[in-house]
Design a protein around this motif. Structure first.
Motif, mmCIF file in Angstrom:
data_model
loop_
_atom_site.group_PDB
_atom_site.id
_atom_site.type_symbol
_atom_site.label_atom_id
_atom_site.label_comp_id
_atom_site.label_asym_id
_atom_site.label_seq_id
_atom_site.Cartn_x
_atom_site.Cartn_y
_atom_site.Cartn_z
ATOM 1 N N ALA A 163 0.828 -1.212 0.000
ATOM 2 C CA ALA A 163 0.000 0.000 0.000
ATOM 3 C C ALA A 163 0.857 1.255 0.000
ATOM 4 O O ALA A 163 0.550 2.239 -0.679
ATOM 5 C CB ALA A 163 -0.935 -0.013 1.221
ATOM 6 N N ARG A 164 1.948 1.218 0.752
ATOM 7 C CA ARG A 164 2.854 2.373 0.815
ATOM 8 C C ARG A 164 3.469 2.657 -0.558
ATOM 9 O O ARG A 164 3.590 3.818 -0.967
ATOM 10 C CB ARG A 164 3.952 2.106 1.845
ATOM 11 C CG ARG A 164 4.937 3.244 2.022
ATOM 12 C CD ARG A 164 5.973 2.926 3.063
ATOM 13 N NE ARG A 164 6.730 1.719 2.727
ATOM 14 C CZ ARG A 164 7.661 1.191 3.515
ATOM 15 N NH1 ARG A 164 7.948 1.746 4.678
ATOM 16 N NH2 ARG A 164 8.308 0.113 3.140
ATOM 17 N N ALA A 165 3.851 1.610 -1.280
ATOM 18 C CA ALA A 165 4.406 1.808 -2.620
ATOM 19 C C ALA A 165 3.351 2.372 -3.573
ATOM 20 O O ALA A 165 3.632 3.277 -4.361
ATOM 21 C CB ALA A 165 4.950 0.491 -3.159
ATOM 22 N N LEU A 166 2.140 1.855 -3.497
ATOM 23 C CA LEU A 166 1.070 2.323 -4.388
ATOM 24 C C LEU A 166 0.674 3.764 -4.084
ATOM 25 O O LEU A 166 0.227 4.488 -4.985
ATOM 26 C CB LEU A 166 -0.158 1.421 -4.244
ATOM 27 C CG LEU A 166 0.011 -0.050 -4.635
ATOM 28 C CD1 LEU A 166 -1.301 -0.796 -4.397
ATOM 29 C CD2 LEU A 166 0.438 -0.186 -6.076
ATOM 30 N N ALA A 167 0.831 4.178 -2.826
ATOM 31 C CA ALA A 167 0.434 5.536 -2.432
ATOM 32 C C ALA A 167 1.221 6.606 -3.177
ATOM 33 O O ALA A 167 0.769 7.749 -3.306
ATOM 34 C CB ALA A 167 0.606 5.713 -0.919
ATOM 35 N N LEU A 168 2.393 6.246 -3.689
ATOM 36 C CA LEU A 168 3.208 7.202 -4.443
ATOM 37 C C LEU A 168 2.713 7.381 -5.883
ATOM 38 O O LEU A 168 3.264 8.184 -6.624
ATOM 39 C CB LEU A 168 4.662 6.735 -4.447
ATOM 40 C CG LEU A 168 5.337 6.699 -3.078
ATOM 41 C CD1 LEU A 168 6.685 5.987 -3.170
ATOM 42 C CD2 LEU A 168 5.513 8.104 -2.527
ATOM 43 N N ARG A 169 1.679 6.612 -6.245
ATOM 44 C CA ARG A 169 1.108 6.659 -7.599
ATOM 45 C C ARG A 169 2.186 6.436 -8.669
ATOM 46 O O ARG A 169 2.325 7.226 -9.621
ATOM 47 C CB ARG A 169 0.394 7.996 -7.845
ATOM 48 C CG ARG A 169 -0.765 8.258 -6.898
ATOM 49 C CD ARG A 169 -1.376 9.638 -7.125
ATOM 50 N NE ARG A 169 -2.511 9.882 -6.247
ATOM 51 C CZ ARG A 169 -3.159 11.050 -6.162
ATOM 52 N NH1 ARG A 169 -2.751 12.070 -6.912
ATOM 53 N NH2 ARG A 169 -4.188 11.192 -5.356
ATOM 54 N N PRO A 170 2.958 5.376 -8.545
ATOM 55 C CA PRO A 170 4.068 5.162 -9.473
ATOM 56 C C PRO A 170 3.599 4.666 -10.836
ATOM 57 O O PRO A 170 2.503 4.110 -10.972
ATOM 58 C CB PRO A 170 4.886 4.076 -8.760
ATOM 59 C CG PRO A 170 3.851 3.284 -8.023
ATOM 60 C CD PRO A 170 2.840 4.294 -7.550
ATOM 61 N N GLU A 171 4.465 4.830 -11.815
ATOM 62 C CA GLU A 171 4.212 4.256 -13.137
ATOM 63 C C GLU A 171 4.372 2.738 -13.097
ATOM 64 O O GLU A 171 3.675 2.012 -13.810
ATOM 65 C CB GLU A 171 5.189 4.851 -14.163
ATOM 66 C CG GLU A 171 4.987 6.324 -14.454
ATOM 67 C CD GLU A 171 3.867 6.552 -15.458
ATOM 68 O OE1 GLU A 171 3.244 5.580 -15.900
ATOM 69 O OE2 GLU A 171 3.617 7.724 -15.783
ATOM 70 N N VAL A 172 5.312 2.252 -12.287
ATOM 71 C CA VAL A 172 5.585 0.822 -12.197
ATOM 72 C C VAL A 172 5.874 0.462 -10.745
ATOM 73 O O VAL A 172 6.475 1.253 -10.012
ATOM 74 C CB VAL A 172 6.764 0.422 -13.126
ATOM 75 C CG1 VAL A 172 8.034 1.172 -12.766
ATOM 76 C CG2 VAL A 172 7.011 -1.085 -13.100
ATOM 77 N N VAL A 173 5.405 -0.717 -10.327
ATOM 78 C CA VAL A 173 5.653 -1.204 -8.967
ATOM 79 C C VAL A 173 6.674 -2.329 -9.046
ATOM 80 O O VAL A 173 6.513 -3.281 -9.818
ATOM 81 C CB VAL A 173 4.363 -1.701 -8.296
ATOM 82 C CG1 VAL A 173 4.632 -2.027 -6.820
ATOM 83 C CG2 VAL A 173 3.256 -0.662 -8.409
ATOM 84 N N LEU A 174 7.730 -2.217 -8.247
ATOM 85 C CA LEU A 174 8.832 -3.173 -8.255
ATOM 86 C C LEU A 174 8.765 -4.007 -6.980
ATOM 87 O O LEU A 174 8.745 -3.463 -5.879
ATOM 88 C CB LEU A 174 10.168 -2.435 -8.323
ATOM 89 C CG LEU A 174 10.306 -1.377 -9.430
ATOM 90 C CD1 LEU A 174 11.618 -0.619 -9.270
ATOM 91 C CD2 LEU A 174 10.220 -2.026 -10.803
ATOM 92 N N PHE A 175 8.751 -5.333 -7.135
ATOM 93 C CA PHE A 175 8.688 -6.243 -6.001
ATOM 94 C C PHE A 175 9.975 -7.053 -5.944
ATOM 95 O O PHE A 175 10.277 -7.797 -6.873
ATOM 96 C CB PHE A 175 7.508 -7.216 -6.146
ATOM 97 C CG PHE A 175 6.153 -6.572 -6.058
ATOM 98 C CD1 PHE A 175 5.497 -6.461 -4.837
ATOM 99 C CD2 PHE A 175 5.518 -6.110 -7.200
ATOM 100 C CE1 PHE A 175 4.238 -5.880 -4.763
ATOM 101 C CE2 PHE A 175 4.257 -5.536 -7.130
ATOM 102 C CZ PHE A 175 3.617 -5.414 -5.912
#
Length: 258
Positions: A163-175
């Motif tokens: 959720a914290r990563a998504l909150a930044l509204r990124p173009e891509v999410v890296l796991f």
């Protein structure tokens, strides 16, 4: 505005060495918007370094990385303040979910999720809180907003990290191996959230040893060994019917262990 006719993520000729250890040796790949890329490979193959290079947590020695409209040629990256500004722009294009949760222990779940939007992106607190509550509901943790990380299970902490990563509204999410630090019974809840994000059209790049999960969700799979992309294709090709003996050897070993 991002050009939708070209891949959202493009990597060309990426190299990285730590002393005499050449971790990346000219890696190329591209990912279209809304797709899931799974990166497989043995320990020490360079897959995590590739992911950290996309987020500029590791600065490549050479090669080009583009995410959206932000592009850096690391061979010609200037030094000093200008380099920091360029790398910050590229880093802002992605959100990173780490192996460990890396949550602030003294902050509540909600405070952890709004930290980046408020402190880094300077968004209004009310807006960030509204977004955070929606994201916590999405990852199944809306009732945990006022708790602290020590009150959560490892799987719940990792879902807060997502959720914290998504909150930044990124173009891509890296796991980066998002389930490797979890007890086996908690792995499924985290993978379910990632699968849901993929179905919603988030662009994701996932370093994982969860082969069957990658087979289910990935639009493309990279198998990396020795810092090079040994094999690249759809999950059906790379996992279901690999053409390279090194890929087949790796999959047999991992699947036998599983």
């Amino acid at each position: 505005m991002t050009d939708t006719s070209r891949p959202l993520v493009a990597v060309t000729g990426l190299t990285k060495a730590f002393g005499d250890n050449h971790v990346l040796r000219g890696v190329d790949f591209a990912a279209s918007s809304g797709t899931t890329t799974a990166v497989l490979g043995p320990s020490g193959s360079g897959k995590t370094t590739l992911l950290r290079a996309l987020n500029v947590l590791e600065t490549p020695d050479a090669g080009l990385v583009r995410i959206g409209d932000v592009e850096i040629d690391f061979a010609t990256l200037p030094a000093g303040k200008k380099a920091r500004a360029e790398t910050s722009r590229l880093r802002a294009q992605s959100g990173m979910v780490f192996q460990s949760h890396n949550l602030f222990p003294h902050k509540t779940v909600l405070e952890n999720v709004i930290e980046g939007p408020v402190q880094v992106q300077k968004r209004p607190v009310d807006e960030a809180v509204a977004d955070a509550r929606q994201l916590l509901e999405q990852v199944g943790l809306s009732e945990k907003a006022d708790q602290h990380p020590f009150e959560l299970s490892g799987g719940q902490q990792q879902r807060v990290g997502i959720a914290r990563a998504l909150a930044l509204r990124p173009e891509v999410v890296l796991f980066d191996e998002p389930t490797s630090a979890l007890d086996p019974e908690l792995v499924g809840e985290v993978l379910a959230v990632i699968k849901d994000l993929a179905s919603q059209g988030w662009t994701t790049v996932i370093v994982t040893h969860e082969i069957r999960f990658a087979e289910q969700v990935a639009d493309q799979v990279l198998f990396i060994d020795g810092g090079v992309v040994v094999e690249h294709g759809t999950s059906a090709q790379v996992i279901g019917d690999p053409s390279e003996e090194r890929t087949r050897q790796f999959l047999r070993r991992i699947l036998d262990i599983g």
